[in-house]
Scaffold this motif. Structure first.
Motif, PDB file in Angstrom:
ATOM      1  N   GLY A  57     -36.971  30.245 -36.580  1.00 11.45           N
ATOM      2  CA  GLY A  57     -37.557  30.312 -37.925  1.00 11.45           C
ATOM      3  C   GLY A  57     -36.563  30.584 -39.023  1.00 11.45           C
ATOM      4  O   GLY A  57     -36.699  30.109 -40.149  1.00 11.45           O
ATOM      5  N   THR A  58     -35.526  31.349 -38.726  1.00 14.69           N
ATOM      6  CA  THR A  58     -34.665  31.849 -39.795  1.00 14.69           C
ATOM      7  C   THR A  58     -33.222  31.366 -39.702  1.00 14.69           C
ATOM      8  O   THR A  58     -32.406  31.674 -40.557  1.00 14.69           O
ATOM      9  N   ARG A  60     -29.383  31.203 -38.349  1.00 13.46           N
ATOM     10  CA  ARG A  60     -28.431  32.146 -37.765  1.00 13.46           C
ATOM     11  C   ARG A  60     -28.702  33.559 -38.259  1.00 13.46           C
ATOM     12  O   ARG A  60     -28.995  33.765 -39.431  1.00 13.46           O
ATOM     13  N   PRO A 134     -21.124  29.781 -44.554  1.00 15.36           N
ATOM     14  CA  PRO A 134     -21.717  28.437 -44.653  1.00 15.36           C
ATOM     15  C   PRO A 134     -20.801  27.497 -45.438  1.00 15.36           C
ATOM     16  O   PRO A 134     -20.122  27.915 -46.374  1.00 15.36           O
ATOM     17  N   THR A 206     -25.328  34.987 -52.443  1.00 15.36           N
ATOM     18  CA  THR A 206     -26.286  35.049 -51.331  1.00 15.36           C
ATOM     19  C   THR A 206     -25.910  36.098 -50.290  1.00 15.36           C
ATOM     20  O   THR A 206     -26.731  36.431 -49.444  1.00 15.36           O
ATOM     21  N   ARG A 207     -24.655  36.593 -50.314  1.00 18.17           N
ATOM     22  CA  ARG A 207     -24.228  37.431 -49.178  1.00 18.17           C
ATOM     23  C   ARG A 207     -23.727  38.820 -49.553  1.00 18.17           C
ATOM     24  O   ARG A 207     -23.573  39.665 -48.651  1.00 18.17           O
ATOM     25  N   ASP A 233     -23.156  40.629 -43.008  1.00 14.03           N
ATOM     26  CA  ASP A 233     -23.852  39.661 -43.859  1.00 14.03           C
ATOM     27  C   ASP A 233     -24.498  38.529 -43.055  1.00 14.03           C
ATOM     28  O   ASP A 233     -24.937  37.533 -43.620  1.00 14.03           O
ATOM     29  N   LEU A 234     -24.565  38.707 -41.737  1.00 11.41           N
ATOM     30  CA  LEU A 234     -25.324  37.733 -40.939  1.00 11.41           C
ATOM     31  C   LEU A 234     -26.784  38.166 -40.818  1.00 11.41           C
ATOM     32  O   LEU A 234     -27.604  37.468 -40.214  1.00 11.41           O
ATOM     33  N   LEU A 235     -27.105  39.321 -41.365  1.00 19.49           N
ATOM     34  CA  LEU A 235     -28.482  39.812 -41.255  1.00 19.49           C
ATOM     35  C   LEU A 235     -29.397  39.062 -42.217  1.00 19.49           C
ATOM     36  O   LEU A 235     -29.116  38.976 -43.418  1.00 19.49           O
ATOM     37  N   ASN A 236     -30.460  38.531 -41.675  1.00 11.69           N
ATOM     38  CA  ASN A 236     -31.428  37.801 -42.502  1.00 11.69           C
ATOM     39  C   ASN A 236     -32.440  38.743 -43.136  1.00 11.69           C
ATOM     40  O   ASN A 236     -32.530  39.915 -42.774  1.00 11.69           O
ATOM     41  N   HIS A 237     -33.213  38.169 -44.030  1.00  9.22           N
ATOM     42  CA  HIS A 237     -34.171  38.953 -44.822  1.00  9.22           C
ATOM     43  C   HIS A 237     -35.579  38.862 -44.243  1.00  9.22           C
ATOM     44  O   HIS A 237     -36.023  37.797 -43.820  1.00  9.22           O
ATOM     45  N   TYR A 272     -33.765  42.142 -48.584  1.00  8.50           N
ATOM     46  CA  TYR A 272     -32.872  41.932 -49.737  1.00  8.50           C
ATOM     47  C   TYR A 272     -33.460  42.495 -51.035  1.00  8.50           C
ATOM     48  O   TYR A 272     -32.788  42.534 -52.047  1.00  8.50           O
ATOM     49  N   TYR A 284     -31.172  32.906 -53.060  1.00  8.49           N
ATOM     50  CA  TYR A 284     -30.694  32.856 -51.670  1.00  8.49           C
ATOM     51  C   TYR A 284     -30.927  31.512 -50.987  1.00  8.49           C
ATOM     52  O   TYR A 284     -30.498  31.312 -49.857  1.00  8.49           O
ATOM     53  N   PHE A 286     -33.822  30.112 -49.828  1.00  8.51           N
ATOM     54  CA  PHE A 286     -34.875  29.991 -48.817  1.00  8.51           C
ATOM     55  C   PHE A 286     -36.136  30.666 -49.328  1.00  8.51           C
ATOM     56  O   PHE A 286     -36.102  31.351 -50.348  1.00  8.51           O
ATOM     57  N   LYS A 513     -29.332  23.336 -41.533  1.00  3.87           N
ATOM     58  CA  LYS A 513     -30.138  24.502 -41.845  1.00  3.87           C
ATOM     59  C   LYS A 513     -31.538  24.091 -42.237  1.00  3.87           C
ATOM     60  O   LYS A 513     -31.718  23.079 -42.886  1.00  3.87           O
TER      61      LYS A 513
HETATM   62  C1  LIG Z   1     -26.762  37.251 -46.032  1.00  4.39           C
HETATM   63  S1  LIG Z   1     -26.970  35.661 -45.419  1.00  4.39           S
HETATM   64  C2  LIG Z   1     -27.705  35.918 -43.855  1.00  4.39           C
HETATM   65  C3  LIG Z   1     -27.036  35.156 -42.752  1.00  4.39           C
HETATM   66  C4  LIG Z   1     -27.180  33.661 -42.765  1.00  4.39           C
HETATM   67  N1  LIG Z   1     -28.408  33.274 -42.096  1.00  4.39           N
HETATM   68  C5  LIG Z   1     -26.004  32.955 -42.118  1.00  4.39           C
HETATM   69  O1  LIG Z   1     -26.187  32.186 -41.198  1.00  4.39           O
HETATM   70  O2  LIG Z   1     -24.885  33.157 -42.578  1.00  4.39           O
HETATM   71  C6  LIG Z   1     -28.262  35.134 -46.456  1.00  4.39           C
HETATM   72  C7  LIG Z   1     -28.695  33.715 -46.202  1.00  4.39           C
HETATM   73  O3  LIG Z   1     -29.388  33.617 -44.974  1.00  4.39           O
HETATM   74  C8  LIG Z   1     -30.514  32.772 -45.071  1.00  4.39           C
HETATM   75  N2  LIG Z   1     -31.694  33.598 -44.821  1.00  4.39           N
HETATM   76  C9  LIG Z   1     -31.811  34.937 -44.928  1.00  4.39           C
HETATM   77  N3  LIG Z   1     -33.027  35.343 -44.559  1.00  4.39           N
HETATM   78  C10 LIG Z   1     -33.715  34.249 -44.211  1.00  4.39           C
HETATM   79  C11 LIG Z   1     -35.041  34.019 -43.765  1.00  4.39           C
HETATM   80  N4  LIG Z   1     -35.905  35.003 -43.599  1.00  4.39           N
HETATM   81  N5  LIG Z   1     -35.406  32.747 -43.513  1.00  4.39           N
HETATM   82  C12 LIG Z   1     -34.554  31.722 -43.686  1.00  4.39           C
HETATM   83  N6  LIG Z   1     -33.281  31.871 -44.113  1.00  4.39           N
HETATM   84  C13 LIG Z   1     -32.861  33.119 -44.376  1.00  4.39           C
HETATM   85  C14 LIG Z   1     -30.493  32.216 -46.483  1.00  4.39           C
HETATM   86  O4  LIG Z   1     -29.821  30.988 -46.464  1.00  4.39           O
HETATM   87  C15 LIG Z   1     -29.666  33.219 -47.236  1.00  4.39           C
HETATM   88  O5  LIG Z   1     -28.991  32.659 -48.320  1.00  4.39           O
END
Ligand SMILES: C[S@@+](CC[C@H](N)C(=O)[O-])C[C@H]1O[C@@H](n2cnc3c(N)ncnc32)[C@H](O)[C@@H]1O
Length: 542
Positions: A57-58, A60, A134, A206-207, A233-237, A272, A284, A286, A513
């Motif tokens: 769903g989200t 990486r 990215p 975004t990060r 900063d690989l943590l998603n929201h 976030y 961000y 998304f 993505k």
């Molecule tokens: C801080 S980065 C998180 C890590 C990122 N997923 C990566 O692969 O580098 C923030 C980015 O992750 C993605 N992201 C964060 N949370 C998300 C979510 N709940 N669903 C989809 N994409 C998300 C968005 O592209 C956002 O700009």
């Protein structure tokens, strides 16, 4: 009853499919993550709780290695791993930044550093981090103008403002970039191009995490609060989680503490901020499903459309609203119209004599008790909500994963919630029906966008209510919130004039993505929830 067809089996199957959908695929074996881990270890950071993984769903993100307790510190990244303006000042760019007048903004210093280090390639000490960033971003500022054009009006306006801001940022930085020529053998124009700066700007936007630093003379007065935090900063929201995140002055580490427990091998999220989906998309790139802050923005056109066209005071009222800065950021959310929208509507619904005797002593658009409920307020606000509901549902049929190819999957087998009668064929779309000048979309209000449905977009076209025609069907074995099926006719546009994202716009270059251009994909829940309380929307029982 046949084996496996009862309620318990259904629940079990649903749970199984849910856990399958949210399960991540370990990515820690990938060379870029092995390099990053080594780089972090050299800087005194080793992770015991999390591993990089890819989630359906989200995308990486980070997955828990073991179960995590509430209140536990899940990550503690030493200061030496952070990329801040101090890093820039200490680098070969420092002298150039320090002597530049008027002083540079902290943001420009960070962006310049990112572009220069990326250009350095193998020579950069930050290479392992740069390698996992990215290559492209999905924020509207990176979209082709034709795609931005398809966004709903309020988002389109914000996206254009953002693009202008970034373009100005680039133009105003060019002299500084020229001053860096002695550092490079190639022409700086080629290195610090608009696309390079845009990439760096999106990286920071975004990060970056919030780390407050005092103001320094070598920088302009803008707050210096952004730090890039590799790996963290690989943590998603997720809008639903609570975490405590801050720089710990004692340990000199940036720490994140969970607010709730997390099971082993689940994705670990942070929040976030309490952002609606428009903001998430803008900042961000998304949108979040089941976002409690989701709302639908109401543009001036929609406001005016649902008010009596005979109102001679309309221009005066609009100008009052503009003076009070009440023409923007009007929203419908989970609880119905926001206070700003309701206030706006109250003013717009005043009769001529009510407007004439209305006094606003504190200039804050306040209304005395007798004007709190103008006569046609209810008859305005509910149809508007209904129309937005349909618009939002239609809007949820939008761009989806642009994974190399954006041709649709067969609507009947994939994404059963959208049945399309397409007239003519948009480029790359099957010509399944005789040409007609109308596209008919059947929408299940309240249903999430199916994961693998190919999406098309229908912004800016007329929509209207229609009777339920097709039975609701669940997608992917998941039972969504299904209300009555609504039908919206999107008139007057030959189907082949509707753009097919990706094929025409080059959007597919954003990579593998998931990309949902629609901010309404999740917002539809917000408005249906409100509408459920206000209209007799029949909940369909399966
Ligand atoms: C801080 S980065 C998180 C890590 C990122 N997923 C990566 O692969 O580098 C923030 C980015 O992750 C993605 N992201 C964060 N949370 C998300 C979510 N709940 N669903 C989809 N994409 C998300 C968005 O592209 C956002 O700009």
């Amino acid at each position: 009853m046949k084996k496996g067809r009862g309620r318990t089996s259904r629940i079990r199957r649903r749970k199984l499919s849910k856990s399958f959908e949210s399960r991540g695929v370990n990515e820690s074996y990938k060379p870029e993550f092995i390099q990053l881990r080594k780089w972090l270890k050299d800087r005194k950071f080793e992770d015991t709780n999390l591993i990089p993984a890819s989630f359906p769903g989200t995308g990486r993100g980070l997955m828990s290695k073991t179960s995590l307790r509430e209140g536990q510190v899940i990550i503690s990244l030493p200061e030496s791993c952070l990329l801040t303006t101090d890093t820039v000042i200490r680098s070969y760019l420092g002298a150039y930044v320090a002597k530049w007048r008027p002083p540079l903004s902290p943001l420009l210093a960070l962006c310049t550093f990112l572009v220069a280090e990326k250009h350095a390639g193998d020579r950069s000490p930050w290479k392992p981090y740069l390698e996992i960033l990215p290559k492209a971003y999905t924020c509207p500022v990176c979209l082709e103008p034709e795609v931005v054009n398809l966004l709903p009006q309020p988002l389109k306006a914000k996206a254009r403002e953002q693009r202008i801001r970034v373009q100005e940022f680039f133009t105003s930085s060019r002299d500084f970039f020229s001053s860096l020529q002695p550092l490079f053998s190639e022409a700086v124009e080629g290195i610090f191009s608009y696309s390079a700066l845009l990439w760096a700007w999106c990286t920071v936007n975004t990060r970056a995490v919030y780390v407050k630093r005092g103001q320094r003379q070598c920088f302009s007065a803008e707050p210096d609060t952004c730090a890039l935090a590799p790996y963290l900063d690989l943590l998603n929201h997720s809008p639903g989680v609570q975490v405590k995140a801050a720089f710990n002055e004692e340990t000199r580490c940036y720490e994140i503490r969970t607010g709730s427990s997390c099971r082993r091998h689940e994705e670990v999220f942070i929040c976030y901020g309490p952002h609606d989906n428009q903001r998430l998309l803008l900042e961000y790139g998304f949108v979040a499903a089941r976002n409690p802050h989701a709302c639908v923005y109401v543009s001036q056109d929609i406001l005016v459309k649902y008010l009596p066209s005979t109102d001679k005071q309309m221009n005066k009222k609009i100008s009052i609203l503009k003076d009070h800065d009440f023409i923007e950021n009007l929203t419908f959310g989970w609880d119905g119209p926001s206070w700003r929208l309701l206030t706006t509507l109250k003013l717009l619904c005043l009769e001529a004599e009510e407007l004439a005797c209305w006094q606003d002593p504190d200039e804050a658009l306040t209304f005395p008790p007798e004007l709190q409920e103008p006569r046609n307020l209810q008859t305005t606000v509910y149809p508007m909500g209904a129309a937005l509901l349909v618009a939002a549902a239609v809007g949820s049929i939008l761009l989806k994963p642009v994974q190399g190819d954006c041709r649709p999957t067969a609507p009947a087998t994939r994404g059963a919630c959208q049945k399309r009668r397409l007239s003519g064929a948009a480029p790359g779309w099957p010509n399944r029906n005789p040409p007609r000048d109308e596209v008919c979309v059947h929408v299940e209000v309240g249903q999430a966008v199916p994961q693998n449905a190919s999406m098309w977009h229908f912004w800016g076209l007329r929509s209207c209510w229609g009777p339920a025609r097709h039975p609701v069907r669940a997608t992917h074995g998941r039972v969504h919130r299904c209300w009555q099926v609504k039908e919206a006719w999107l008139m007057g546009q030959p189907a082949n004039s509707l753009p097919c994202p990706g094929a025409q716009t080059g959007l597919s270059s954003v990579g593998s993505k998931y990309f949902r251009c629609s901010i309404f994909a999740a917002d539809v829940f917000a408005i249906t929830n409100w509408a459920r309380g206000n209209f007799a929307i029949k909940k369909k029982r399966r």
